[in-house]
Design a protein around this motif. Structure first.
Motif, short mmCIF file in Angstrom:
data_model
loop_
_atom_site.label_atom_id
_atom_site.label_comp_id
_atom_site.label_asym_id
_atom_site.label_seq_id
_atom_site.Cartn_x
_atom_site.Cartn_y
_atom_site.Cartn_z
N THR A 122 3.78 2.54 2.24
CA THR A 122 3.15 2.96 3.49
C THR A 122 2.94 1.75 4.39
O THR A 122 3.10 1.82 5.61
CB THR A 122 1.81 3.66 3.20
OG1 THR A 122 2.05 4.74 2.30
CG2 THR A 122 1.18 4.19 4.48
N VAL A 134 -2.63 5.53 -3.41
CA VAL A 134 -2.24 5.32 -4.81
C VAL A 134 -2.26 3.83 -5.13
O VAL A 134 -2.67 3.41 -6.21
CB VAL A 134 -0.85 5.91 -5.08
CG1 VAL A 134 -0.42 5.66 -6.52
CG2 VAL A 134 -0.85 7.40 -4.78
N GLY A 146 -1.61 3.48 -10.82
CA GLY A 146 -0.65 3.13 -9.79
C GLY A 146 0.44 2.18 -10.26
O GLY A 146 1.24 1.70 -9.45
N LYS A 165 8.31 1.37 -8.80
CA LYS A 165 9.28 2.10 -7.99
C LYS A 165 9.43 1.48 -6.60
O LYS A 165 10.53 1.44 -6.03
CB LYS A 165 8.87 3.57 -7.86
CG LYS A 165 9.06 4.37 -9.14
CD LYS A 165 8.63 5.81 -8.96
CE LYS A 165 8.86 6.63 -10.22
NZ LYS A 165 8.41 8.03 -10.06
N THR A 225 0.85 -1.19 0.00
CA THR A 225 0.00 0.00 0.00
C THR A 225 0.89 1.24 0.00
O THR A 225 1.90 1.29 0.70
CB THR A 225 -0.90 0.02 1.25
OG1 THR A 225 -1.79 -1.10 1.20
CG2 THR A 225 -1.74 1.30 1.31
N LYS A 226 0.52 2.22 -0.82
CA LYS A 226 1.24 3.49 -0.85
C LYS A 226 0.24 4.62 -0.83
O LYS A 226 -0.68 4.68 -1.65
CB LYS A 226 2.12 3.59 -2.10
CG LYS A 226 2.92 4.88 -2.19
CD LYS A 226 3.94 5.00 -1.05
CE LYS A 226 4.76 6.27 -1.17
NZ LYS A 226 5.75 6.39 -0.09
N THR A 227 0.42 5.53 0.12
CA THR A 227 -0.48 6.67 0.28
C THR A 227 0.32 7.96 0.20
O THR A 227 1.38 8.08 0.82
CB THR A 227 -1.20 6.60 1.63
OG1 THR A 227 -1.96 5.38 1.69
CG2 THR A 227 -2.15 7.77 1.80
N TYR A 228 -0.17 8.91 -0.58
CA TYR A 228 0.42 10.25 -0.65
C TYR A 228 -0.60 11.25 -0.12
O TYR A 228 -1.71 11.35 -0.64
CB TYR A 228 0.78 10.62 -2.09
CG TYR A 228 1.92 9.82 -2.68
CD1 TYR A 228 3.23 10.01 -2.25
CD2 TYR A 228 1.68 8.87 -3.67
CE1 TYR A 228 4.27 9.28 -2.79
CE2 TYR A 228 2.73 8.14 -4.23
CZ TYR A 228 4.02 8.35 -3.79
OH TYR A 228 5.05 7.62 -4.33
N GLU A 229 -0.22 11.99 0.93
CA GLU A 229 -1.10 13.00 1.51
C GLU A 229 -2.50 12.45 1.77
O GLU A 229 -3.51 13.03 1.38
CB GLU A 229 -1.16 14.22 0.59
CG GLU A 229 0.18 14.91 0.40
CD GLU A 229 0.11 16.10 -0.53
OE1 GLU A 229 -0.99 16.34 -1.08
OE2 GLU A 229 1.14 16.78 -0.70
N ASP A 251 11.21 3.99 -3.80
CA ASP A 251 10.24 4.59 -2.89
C ASP A 251 9.89 3.53 -1.85
O ASP A 251 10.19 2.34 -2.02
CB ASP A 251 8.99 5.04 -3.67
CG ASP A 251 8.19 6.10 -2.92
OD1 ASP A 251 8.51 6.37 -1.75
OD2 ASP A 251 7.24 6.64 -3.51
N TRP A 252 9.26 3.97 -0.78
CA TRP A 252 8.95 3.05 0.31
C TRP A 252 7.44 2.92 0.47
O TRP A 252 6.72 3.91 0.38
CB TRP A 252 9.57 3.54 1.63
CG TRP A 252 11.06 3.58 1.57
CD1 TRP A 252 11.84 4.67 1.31
CD2 TRP A 252 11.95 2.48 1.73
NE1 TRP A 252 13.17 4.31 1.30
CE2 TRP A 252 13.26 2.97 1.55
CE3 TRP A 252 11.76 1.12 2.00
CZ2 TRP A 252 14.39 2.17 1.64
CZ3 TRP A 252 12.89 0.31 2.09
CH2 TRP A 252 14.18 0.83 1.92
N THR A 308 4.10 3.53 -9.72
CA THR A 308 4.35 3.55 -8.28
C THR A 308 4.73 2.16 -7.79
O THR A 308 5.67 1.99 -7.00
CB THR A 308 3.11 4.06 -7.52
OG1 THR A 308 2.84 5.41 -7.90
CG2 THR A 308 3.33 4.00 -6.02
#
Length: 311
Positions: free
Chosen positions: A55, A17, A40, A46, A9-13, A52-53, A43
């Motif tokens: 979430t 995503v 996504g 990456k 899982t990746k979350t921006y603000e 990138d790391w 993402t």
């Protein structure tokens, strides 16, 4: 399992995503992640590359990547060094390992020969075609013996005529080198040609993952089916006229329908357009117009036809 992601899982603000993405790959497998722009895909790539790391969730390797067996990412714009020749671009990773000059030359020339780039060894990237630049970028990745190769939109900078040819070449190269490869792309036909398995990402979620043919012909839901290609949604009177009694609704691809000339057929051909390796028919059935792809070019406007669904 050679490689996988679990609950990624990746979350921006606070906006997700990617959400809870899980799948695995076997050694030597070629997998393509497809989906609309903004779904996504990049993402995900990456996160796998370590650029990138997440979430939450994790990226899992059977054996951790190392200097000797790295994970290599080939970017959409290739990121070749403009002031270096083709030879020096491909040699860059080997020189960073401080290999001998003879060893560097041997390995670089072997891979340039495989990619048909020996004659371009002293050329600079600005003098190469888009397809040649892509081959240099992939050669630079493969020459360092990667444990895994990541391809970001490998067809984005190629003209339409080169895309399918390139997909076939990537597939052949991947098999010959035996390198586990993960690609992200929105070019569907090319993804199906080169992949063992396909993952479909929509709105940040992996909605389907499986063999390419199964994903195409057995989509998980109608939105997925429509993204993957042309679709006829048949229901009510149309199914009755086609002899599909007891069926309320079916989603059928144009190539899964056969037309048979018959004077009392339920369908009437509205038009027949030659499209290269198939003929595209528009057929009126009751109040509905459906699309059929066929190889028989003998049917004409006004012909009556029976319509068969290929199971």
């Amino acid at each position: 399992m050679f490689f996988g992601v679990e609950g990624l899982t990746k979350t921006y603000e606070a906006a997700p995503v990617l959400e809870d993405v899980t799948f695995g790959m076997e050694k030597g497998e070629m997998v393509s992640i497809i989906g609309p722009s903004g779904a996504g895909k990049t993402t995900l790539l990456k996160l796998v590359a370590g650029l990138d790391w997440p979430t939450s969730g994790r990226v899992i390797f059977q054996n951790e990547p190392s200097r000797e067996n790295p994970v290599i990412m080939v970017f959409q714009d290739y990121v070749l060094f403009p002031s270096m020749t083709v030879f020096e671009n491909v040699a860059f990773g080997l020189r960073a390992r401080r290999l001998s000059g003879d060893e560097v030359r041997r390995r670089v020339m072997e891979v340039l020969d495989y990619f048909g780039l020996v004659s371009k060894a002293d050329a600079y990237p600005e003098h190469l075609s888009g397809g040649q630049r892509q081959r240099v970028a992939i050669a630079r990745g493969l020459v360092v013996n990667p444990m895994m190769l990541l391809l970001d939109e490998p067809f984005a900078n190629l003209d339409r005529n080169l895309k399918l040819q390139t997909a076939e070449f990537i597939r052949e190269t991947q098999r010959n080198f035996g390198v586990t490869t993960l690609s992200v792309t929105h070019d569907l036909e090319e993804a199906f040609v080169m992949s063992d398995r396909i993952g479909l990402v929509m709105d940040g979620r992996l909605v389907q993952f499986g063999e390419a043919r199964d994903v195409y012909f057995n989509p998980v839901h109608e939105d997925a089916a429509r993204f993957l290609g042309p679709l006829n949604v048949l229901e009510g009177e149309v199914l009755t006229l086609m002899g599909c009694e007891g069926t309320q609704r079916r989603a059928v691809r144009p190539e899964s329908l056969l037309l048979h000339p018959r004077e009392d057929g339920a369908g009437r051909v509205l038009c027949a357009d030659f499209a290269g390796h198939f003929t595209k028919y528009l057929v009126e059935v009751g109040d509905t117009v459906i699309t059929v792809y066929g190889t028989d070019s003998a049917l004409r406007h006004g012909d009556r036809v029976a319509i068969e669904i290929i199971e």
